[in-house]
Design a protein around this motif. Structure first.
Motif, PDB file in Angstrom:
ATOM      1  N   THR A   6      39.840  41.013  50.375  1.00  0.00           N
ATOM      2  CA  THR A   6      40.258  39.616  50.451  1.00  0.00           C
ATOM      3  C   THR A   6      39.084  38.715  50.076  1.00  0.00           C
ATOM      4  O   THR A   6      37.927  39.128  50.087  1.00  0.00           O
ATOM      5  CB  THR A   6      40.749  39.253  51.862  1.00  0.00           C
ATOM      6  OG1 THR A   6      39.636  39.207  52.758  1.00  0.00           O
ATOM      7  CG2 THR A   6      41.775  40.258  52.368  1.00  0.00           C
ATOM      8  N   LEU A  33      41.712  40.073  45.856  1.00  0.00           N
ATOM      9  CA  LEU A  33      42.639  39.018  46.239  1.00  0.00           C
ATOM     10  C   LEU A  33      41.965  37.647  46.248  1.00  0.00           C
ATOM     11  O   LEU A  33      40.778  37.528  46.559  1.00  0.00           O
ATOM     12  CB  LEU A  33      43.201  39.276  47.640  1.00  0.00           C
ATOM     13  CG  LEU A  33      43.843  40.631  47.922  1.00  0.00           C
ATOM     14  CD1 LEU A  33      44.402  40.641  49.341  1.00  0.00           C
ATOM     15  CD2 LEU A  33      44.936  40.934  46.907  1.00  0.00           C
ATOM     16  N   ARG A  51      45.500  40.250  42.619  1.00  0.00           N
ATOM     17  CA  ARG A  51      46.721  39.719  43.227  1.00  0.00           C
ATOM     18  C   ARG A  51      46.415  38.394  43.921  1.00  0.00           C
ATOM     19  O   ARG A  51      45.335  38.212  44.486  1.00  0.00           O
ATOM     20  CB  ARG A  51      47.292  40.697  44.260  1.00  0.00           C
ATOM     21  CG  ARG A  51      47.796  42.008  43.676  1.00  0.00           C
ATOM     22  CD  ARG A  51      48.249  42.964  44.772  1.00  0.00           C
ATOM     23  NE  ARG A  51      48.653  44.248  44.226  1.00  0.00           N
ATOM     24  CZ  ARG A  51      48.826  45.345  44.946  1.00  0.00           C
ATOM     25  NH1 ARG A  51      48.618  45.318  46.273  1.00  0.00           N
ATOM     26  NH2 ARG A  51      49.193  46.475  44.377  1.00  0.00           N
ATOM     27  N   ALA A  53      46.815  35.820  46.920  1.00  0.00           N
ATOM     28  CA  ALA A  53      47.074  35.889  48.356  1.00  0.00           C
ATOM     29  C   ALA A  53      46.427  34.699  49.036  1.00  0.00           C
ATOM     30  O   ALA A  53      45.386  34.216  48.615  1.00  0.00           O
ATOM     31  CB  ALA A  53      46.540  37.192  48.949  1.00  0.00           C
ATOM     32  N   ALA A  64      50.401  41.598  48.872  1.00  0.00           N
ATOM     33  CA  ALA A  64      49.064  41.969  48.410  1.00  0.00           C
ATOM     34  C   ALA A  64      48.563  43.245  49.070  1.00  0.00           C
ATOM     35  O   ALA A  64      47.808  44.013  48.462  1.00  0.00           O
ATOM     36  CB  ALA A  64      48.093  40.830  48.691  1.00  0.00           C
TER      37      ALA A  64
END
Length: 282
Positions: A6, A33, A51, A53, A64
């Protein structure tokens, strides 16, 4: 192994992705992400899965995290909003059946009275209660917090409320290497690592800046209210200034000091020192 990272559009998240690539993790097994995937184009060109997110959007997180074996959970940057955002991340990870969550916390999160530590402490408790296997990377201060202020130091000196307290700061790159080590090796589940580099006082910071610049720079110690007012006068919003001044208050009391051993063991070398970081910045 598939690893979801993330906050890959931020400094630390990107460095973790880059460290995973250097360690030989196939690009196609890394999922980066971010809210603005346009900032991840170069990673996508290397084969990294990208992706979109958002911590405030549970549906985006569930999508995700699909297929994730490990989740590198870089804490949110919006103070005051972290608890609900982090709950969304943990719920989505549980729903996705993630095998290991690695969370970036703050040093001594379970006992610290720093304002910055409160949301991290709640997140750690939520992780423990979630039933998910987890690792806590309790990161200390970034050396970049100081090197980014070199122009200010040279113009006005170093100011703070840290007294003679020692701060165990390290570079983002060193923290990223530690995270990549945990993500790519076994035996870390359930561990809490207190991470920081070689400690220094702000007086020592001023002395190092003087040595590297050839200009005399001094540290001025202020009361917490006076330092808060100084930060506000420099343009910071009062709530943010209060959090920074409170961090210095904690620094003076040892809240940001940890031994260097945990970080040193994870990255397999001595962490970057203040002097080295200043030299690189200059």
């Amino acid at each position: 192994m598939s690893v979801v990272v993330t906050g890959a559009t931020g400094h630390l998240g990107r460095l973790i992705v880059e460290s995973l690539l250097r360690r030989g993790v196939p690009a196609g097994r890394i999922v980066a992400l971010g809210r603005d995937v346009g900032r991840l184009t170069d990673l996508a060109e290397q084969g990294v899965v990208v992706r979109a997110a958002d911590y405030t959007d549970p549906a985006s997180l569930r999508t995700a995290f699909a297929g994730a074996e490990k989740l590198m959970f870089v804490s949110g940057s919006e103070a005051g909003q972290r608890v609900p955002q982090h709950r969304n991340v943990i719920a989505a990870a549980r729903e996705a059946g993630v095998g290991l969550v690695v969370y970036t916390s703050i040093v001594h999160a379970d006992t610290s009275d720093l304002l910055l530590a409160a949301e991290h402490r709640v997140t750690e408790e939520e992780l423990r209660d979630s039933g998910l296997p987890y690792v806590l990377l309790r990161n200390g201060w970034y050396l970049e917090n100081y090197t980014a202020q070199l122009p200010t130091y040279l113009a006005h000196g170093v100011a703070g409320s840290a007294g003679d307290g020692r701060v165990s700061a390290a570079t983002r790159a060193d923290y990223a290497e530690a995270a990549a080590e945990v993500l790519t090796t076994d035996g870390h589940a359930g561990r809490a690592y207190e991470l920081g580099g070689e400690a220094f006082t702000l007086t020592e910071l001023a002395a190092e800046v003087s040595r590297h610049s050839g200009q005399q720079v001094r540290y001025t110690n202020l009361s917490v209210p006076a330092y808060t007012a100084l930060l506000v006068s420099a343009g910071l919003p009062e709530p943010y200034a209060a959090v920074l001044a409170d961090a210095d208050r904690g620094l003076a009391q040892g809240a940001l000091y940890v031994p260097v051993e945990d970080l040193e063991k994870l990255i397999g070398r001595r962490p970057t020192t203040l002097a080295e970081a200043l030299r690189a910045t200059r």
